[in-house]
Design a protein around this motif. Structure first.
Motif, mmCIF file in Angstrom:
data_model
loop_
_atom_site.group_PDB
_atom_site.id
_atom_site.type_symbol
_atom_site.label_atom_id
_atom_site.label_comp_id
_atom_site.label_asym_id
_atom_site.label_seq_id
_atom_site.Cartn_x
_atom_site.Cartn_y
_atom_site.Cartn_z
ATOM 1 N N LEU A 16 -5.567 -0.918 4.141
ATOM 2 C CA LEU A 16 -6.966 -1.119 4.130
ATOM 3 C C LEU A 16 -7.622 0.227 4.121
ATOM 4 O O LEU A 16 -8.009 1.184 4.837
ATOM 5 C CB LEU A 16 -7.417 -1.712 5.510
ATOM 6 C CG LEU A 16 -6.910 -3.174 5.763
ATOM 7 C CD1 LEU A 16 -7.437 -3.503 7.257
ATOM 8 C CD2 LEU A 16 -7.330 -4.216 4.901
ATOM 9 N N PRO A 17 -7.451 0.477 2.811
ATOM 10 C CA PRO A 17 -8.202 2.135 2.186
ATOM 11 C C PRO A 17 -9.285 2.328 2.885
ATOM 12 O O PRO A 17 -9.653 3.771 3.166
ATOM 13 C CB PRO A 17 -7.730 2.229 1.006
ATOM 14 C CG PRO A 17 -7.929 0.941 0.325
ATOM 15 C CD PRO A 17 -7.344 -0.061 1.577
ATOM 16 N N GLU A 18 -10.310 1.651 2.846
ATOM 17 C CA GLU A 18 -11.810 1.919 3.186
ATOM 18 C C GLU A 18 -11.965 2.106 4.859
ATOM 19 O O GLU A 18 -12.775 2.573 5.439
ATOM 20 C CB GLU A 18 -12.729 1.072 2.996
ATOM 21 C CG GLU A 18 -12.872 1.094 1.418
ATOM 22 C CD GLU A 18 -13.948 0.193 0.784
ATOM 23 O OE1 GLU A 18 -14.571 -0.692 1.633
ATOM 24 O OE2 GLU A 18 -14.191 -0.070 -0.413
ATOM 25 N N LEU A 19 -10.678 1.719 5.502
ATOM 26 C CA LEU A 19 -10.601 1.854 7.003
ATOM 27 C C LEU A 19 -9.829 3.214 7.311
ATOM 28 O O LEU A 19 -9.683 3.262 8.521
ATOM 29 C CB LEU A 19 -10.212 0.588 7.614
ATOM 30 C CG LEU A 19 -11.286 -0.610 7.929
ATOM 31 C CD1 LEU A 19 -11.678 -1.468 6.692
ATOM 32 C CD2 LEU A 19 -10.598 -1.549 9.129
ATOM 33 N N GLY A 20 -9.086 3.494 6.348
ATOM 34 C CA GLY A 20 -8.158 4.547 6.451
ATOM 35 C C GLY A 20 -7.052 4.271 7.093
ATOM 36 O O GLY A 20 -6.231 5.088 7.814
ATOM 37 N N LEU A 21 -6.510 2.913 6.919
ATOM 38 C CA LEU A 21 -5.143 2.394 7.646
ATOM 39 C C LEU A 21 -4.393 2.232 6.325
ATOM 40 O O LEU A 21 -4.514 1.294 5.393
ATOM 41 C CB LEU A 21 -5.607 1.076 8.111
ATOM 42 C CG LEU A 21 -6.533 1.166 9.503
ATOM 43 C CD1 LEU A 21 -6.890 -0.507 9.982
ATOM 44 C CD2 LEU A 21 -6.101 2.197 10.319
ATOM 45 N N ARG A 63 -10.178 5.948 13.797
ATOM 46 C CA ARG A 63 -11.428 6.662 13.567
ATOM 47 C C ARG A 63 -12.495 5.442 13.536
ATOM 48 O O ARG A 63 -12.361 4.294 13.761
ATOM 49 C CB ARG A 63 -11.453 6.913 12.096
ATOM 50 C CG ARG A 63 -10.845 5.637 10.939
ATOM 51 C CD ARG A 63 -10.974 6.270 9.701
ATOM 52 N NE ARG A 63 -12.195 6.190 8.984
ATOM 53 C CZ ARG A 63 -12.299 5.803 7.772
ATOM 54 N NH1 ARG A 63 -11.639 5.666 6.987
ATOM 55 N NH2 ARG A 63 -13.515 5.751 7.407
ATOM 56 N N THR A 64 -13.732 5.768 13.596
ATOM 57 C CA THR A 64 -14.955 5.001 13.684
ATOM 58 C C THR A 64 -15.346 4.733 12.286
ATOM 59 O O THR A 64 -15.369 5.517 11.383
ATOM 60 C CB THR A 64 -16.210 5.960 14.297
ATOM 61 O OG1 THR A 64 -16.025 6.253 15.625
ATOM 62 C CG2 THR A 64 -17.199 4.861 14.469
ATOM 63 N N CYS A 65 -15.483 3.257 12.035
ATOM 64 C CA CYS A 65 -15.841 2.717 10.565
ATOM 65 C C CYS A 65 -17.204 2.145 10.707
ATOM 66 O O CYS A 65 -17.645 1.794 11.772
ATOM 67 C CB CYS A 65 -14.830 1.811 10.436
ATOM 68 S SG CYS A 65 -13.086 2.283 10.439
ATOM 69 N N GLU A 66 -17.833 2.185 9.575
ATOM 70 C CA GLU A 66 -19.354 1.559 9.531
ATOM 71 C C GLU A 66 -19.132 0.768 8.322
ATOM 72 O O GLU A 66 -18.738 1.267 7.209
ATOM 73 C CB GLU A 66 -20.332 2.570 9.328
ATOM 74 C CG GLU A 66 -20.369 3.116 10.743
ATOM 75 C CD GLU A 66 -21.628 4.171 10.661
ATOM 76 O OE1 GLU A 66 -22.301 4.611 9.521
ATOM 77 O OE2 GLU A 66 -22.036 4.668 11.793
ATOM 78 N N PHE A 67 -19.684 -0.519 8.142
ATOM 79 C CA PHE A 67 -19.474 -1.525 7.226
ATOM 80 C C PHE A 67 -20.704 -2.082 7.167
ATOM 81 O O PHE A 67 -21.112 -2.687 8.047
ATOM 82 C CB PHE A 67 -18.360 -2.426 7.023
ATOM 83 C CG PHE A 67 -17.247 -1.673 6.588
ATOM 84 C CD1 PHE A 67 -16.453 -1.960 5.283
ATOM 85 C CD2 PHE A 67 -16.303 -0.956 7.514
ATOM 86 C CE1 PHE A 67 -15.414 -1.322 4.874
ATOM 87 C CE2 PHE A 67 -15.245 -0.532 7.198
ATOM 88 C CZ PHE A 67 -14.687 -0.441 5.759
ATOM 89 N N PRO A 68 -21.217 -2.811 5.962
ATOM 90 C CA PRO A 68 -22.318 -3.683 6.061
ATOM 91 C C PRO A 68 -21.755 -4.917 6.716
ATOM 92 O O PRO A 68 -20.525 -5.327 6.317
ATOM 93 C CB PRO A 68 -22.549 -3.839 4.495
ATOM 94 C CG PRO A 68 -21.905 -2.886 3.759
ATOM 95 C CD PRO A 68 -20.675 -2.276 4.516
#
Length: 158
Positions: free
Chosen positions: A23-28, A73-78
């Motif tokens: 899940l690239p946008e979550l850094g996973l 990490r801390t993630c922010e998404f719509p």
């Protein structure tokens, strides 16, 4: 007489009931998940889930799962939507859903992921059937890691 639609098995990708995804946008990257066609929705373990407004739209902030070998990490998404989802105990709960790209078997597409507490579960993510449909993927229930490499660190094991 009933008509059955023939499947071209040569065009299908067969995956195991355990695989590694990213899940690239979550850094996973390349972490082990359980594939569960009995689950409609994909669910990811998240801590400290909170919603907030940004530019007039609802967003969610959460801490990604603690996976051996990967930084938390801390993630922010719509917020994509909110759904009533039946959890593993059979209890309905309202969950925030995000939409983000997933990489599986060298292919990339967007999936919907509900955020929930899976802290007591063996795998931080359960990959549901909605994430797989329309992508010509079938699941072999007796095999694991058919399109990915089994993790060799202290993470979840099948």
């Amino acid at each position: 007489m009933t008509s059955k639609k023939a499947l071209d098995l040569g065009s299908l990708t067969v995956i195991g009931w355990h695989e590694c995804i990213s899940l690239p946008e979550l850094g996973l990257k390349d972490f082990a998940v359980k594939v569960d066609t009995g689950a409609k929705t994909t669910a990811l373990h998240a801590d400290d889930i909170e919603t907030f407004m940004r530019d007039g739209k609802k967003w969610v902030r959460f801490r990604s799962p603690d996976i051996p070998g990967l930084p938390q990490r801390t993630c922010e998404f719509p917020v994509f939507t909110k759904r009533d989802i039946t959890n593993t105990s059979g209890t309905p709960e309202s969950r925030i859903v995000i939409r983000t790209p997933m990489i599986l078997a060298g292919r990339r597409w967007k999936i919907d992921i509900s955020l929930t507490d899976r802290g007591t579960m063996r795998f931080p993510l359960i990959l549901g059937r909605r994430a797989l449909r329309r992508h010509k993927i079938v699941v072999h229930p007796g095999k694991s890691y058919l399109v990915s490499t089994k993790p060799n660190f202290g993470g979840p094991r099948p």
